[in-house]
Design a protein around this motif. Sequence first.
Motif, PDB file in Angstrom:
ATOM      1  N   SER A  71       2.221  14.028 -28.889  1.00 15.89           N
ATOM      2  CA  SER A  71       2.410  13.844 -27.277  1.00 15.89           C
ATOM      3  C   SER A  71       4.122  14.099 -27.414  1.00 15.89           C
ATOM      4  O   SER A  71       4.359  14.754 -26.337  1.00 15.89           O
ATOM      5  N   ASN A  72       4.786  13.594 -28.173  1.00 18.10           N
ATOM      6  CA  ASN A  72       6.233  13.806 -27.996  1.00 18.10           C
ATOM      7  C   ASN A  72       6.648  14.973 -27.800  1.00 18.10           C
ATOM      8  O   ASN A  72       7.195  15.799 -27.305  1.00 18.10           O
ATOM      9  N   ASN A  78       6.827  20.796 -22.057  1.00 19.98           N
ATOM     10  CA  ASN A  78       6.056  20.827 -21.394  1.00 19.98           C
ATOM     11  C   ASN A  78       5.446  18.828 -20.094  1.00 19.98           C
ATOM     12  O   ASN A  78       4.879  19.361 -20.855  1.00 19.98           O
ATOM     13  N   PRO A  79       6.990  18.683 -19.524  1.00 21.02           N
ATOM     14  CA  PRO A  79       6.640  17.675 -19.261  1.00 21.02           C
ATOM     15  C   PRO A  79       5.336  17.337 -18.295  1.00 21.02           C
ATOM     16  O   PRO A  79       4.825  16.654 -17.510  1.00 21.02           O
ATOM     17  N   GLU A  80       4.658  18.601 -17.658  1.00 18.26           N
ATOM     18  CA  GLU A  80       3.506  18.717 -16.725  1.00 18.26           C
ATOM     19  C   GLU A  80       2.406  18.774 -17.721  1.00 18.26           C
ATOM     20  O   GLU A  80       1.403  19.214 -17.231  1.00 18.26           O
ATOM     21  N   ILE A  81       2.483  19.323 -19.239  1.00 17.74           N
ATOM     22  CA  ILE A  81       1.290  19.587 -19.934  1.00 17.74           C
ATOM     23  C   ILE A  81       1.256  18.315 -20.724  1.00 17.74           C
ATOM     24  O   ILE A  81       1.768  17.716 -21.328  1.00 17.74           O
ATOM     25  N   ASN A  82      -0.421  17.711 -20.729  1.00 16.92           N
ATOM     26  CA  ASN A  82      -0.527  16.511 -21.126  1.00 16.92           C
ATOM     27  C   ASN A  82      -1.537  16.095 -22.389  1.00 16.92           C
ATOM     28  O   ASN A  82      -1.639  15.149 -23.172  1.00 16.92           O
ATOM     29  N   LEU A  87      -1.822  23.171 -24.021  1.00 14.22           N
ATOM     30  CA  LEU A  87      -1.704  24.136 -24.334  1.00 14.22           C
ATOM     31  C   LEU A  87      -1.369  25.151 -24.652  1.00 14.22           C
ATOM     32  O   LEU A  87      -1.238  26.309 -24.536  1.00 14.22           O
ATOM     33  N   VAL A  88      -2.911  24.852 -25.396  1.00 13.76           N
ATOM     34  CA  VAL A  88      -3.395  26.189 -25.975  1.00 13.76           C
ATOM     35  C   VAL A  88      -4.044  27.251 -24.624  1.00 13.76           C
ATOM     36  O   VAL A  88      -3.694  27.981 -24.942  1.00 13.76           O
ATOM     37  N   ALA A  89      -4.953  26.184 -23.898  1.00 15.87           N
ATOM     38  CA  ALA A  89      -4.406  27.211 -22.430  1.00 15.87           C
ATOM     39  C   ALA A  89      -3.484  28.349 -21.978  1.00 15.87           C
ATOM     40  O   ALA A  89      -3.606  29.258 -22.157  1.00 15.87           O
ATOM     41  N   ASP A  90      -2.033  27.351 -21.662  1.00 16.24           N
ATOM     42  CA  ASP A  90      -0.885  28.295 -21.222  1.00 16.24           C
ATOM     43  C   ASP A  90      -1.175  29.172 -22.147  1.00 16.24           C
ATOM     44  O   ASP A  90      -0.301  30.463 -21.642  1.00 16.24           O
ATOM     45  N   PHE A  91      -0.689  29.076 -23.767  1.00 15.58           N
ATOM     46  CA  PHE A  91      -0.286  30.054 -24.604  1.00 15.58           C
ATOM     47  C   PHE A  91      -1.411  31.054 -24.655  1.00 15.58           C
ATOM     48  O   PHE A  91      -0.751  31.640 -24.931  1.00 15.58           O
ATOM     49  N   GLU A  92      -2.804  30.948 -24.689  1.00 16.41           N
ATOM     50  CA  GLU A  92      -3.714  32.178 -24.340  1.00 16.41           C
ATOM     51  C   GLU A  92      -3.580  32.902 -22.968  1.00 16.41           C
ATOM     52  O   GLU A  92      -3.330  34.212 -23.425  1.00 16.41           O
ATOM     53  N   LYS A  93      -2.904  32.085 -21.882  1.00 17.93           N
ATOM     54  CA  LYS A  93      -2.899  33.228 -20.495  1.00 17.93           C
ATOM     55  C   LYS A  93      -1.092  33.889 -21.289  1.00 17.93           C
ATOM     56  O   LYS A  93      -1.248  34.950 -20.990  1.00 17.93           O
ATOM     57  N   ILE A  94       0.092  33.196 -21.637  1.00 13.25           N
ATOM     58  CA  ILE A  94       0.460  33.861 -21.948  1.00 13.25           C
ATOM     59  C   ILE A  94       0.503  35.235 -23.294  1.00 13.25           C
ATOM     60  O   ILE A  94       0.916  36.326 -23.634  1.00 13.25           O
ATOM     61  N   TYR A  95       0.327  34.425 -24.205  1.00 12.35           N
ATOM     62  CA  TYR A  95      -0.155  35.472 -25.787  1.00 12.35           C
ATOM     63  C   TYR A  95      -1.163  36.585 -25.521  1.00 12.35           C
ATOM     64  O   TYR A  95      -1.613  37.354 -26.097  1.00 12.35           O
TER      65      TYR A  95
END
Length: 117
Positions: A71-72, A78-82, A87-95
């Motif tokens: 969690s750290n 990204n303080p908005e990612i809990n 994070l995986v969903a964010d990475f899937e969009k990026i990559y």
Amino acid sequence: MMALNFQAAKHKKMLMERTKNCTVRLGDVSKLYPEGSVVWITTGKKGEPKHKLYSAYLDKVRVKTMGTLTSNDLGHQNPEINSKEELVADFEKIYKRRILMEDTVTVIYFTEVHEDL
């Protein structure tokens, strides 16, 4: 001089506000960014001019799997990612590919270098 570049506008905002002091990169990039190095923190899309925000010292560089991120790690990335799932969903969009909890990532913690002393 090496650079840690950030392409997303949301990351530029966090970097400028100094709320982001960690990045999670897909794969093992620890040899490219050795702990103790000084790098430029830059923003800009691939193939476009980059903007240097500041210099930073690489405090800690750790190779992990997506599933072992703490969690750290998430909060400093990204303080908005809990959650790791967010994070995986964010990475899937990026990559633009599927990311698994077993995928290797490199966690890089950095601190701004002040040149005023």
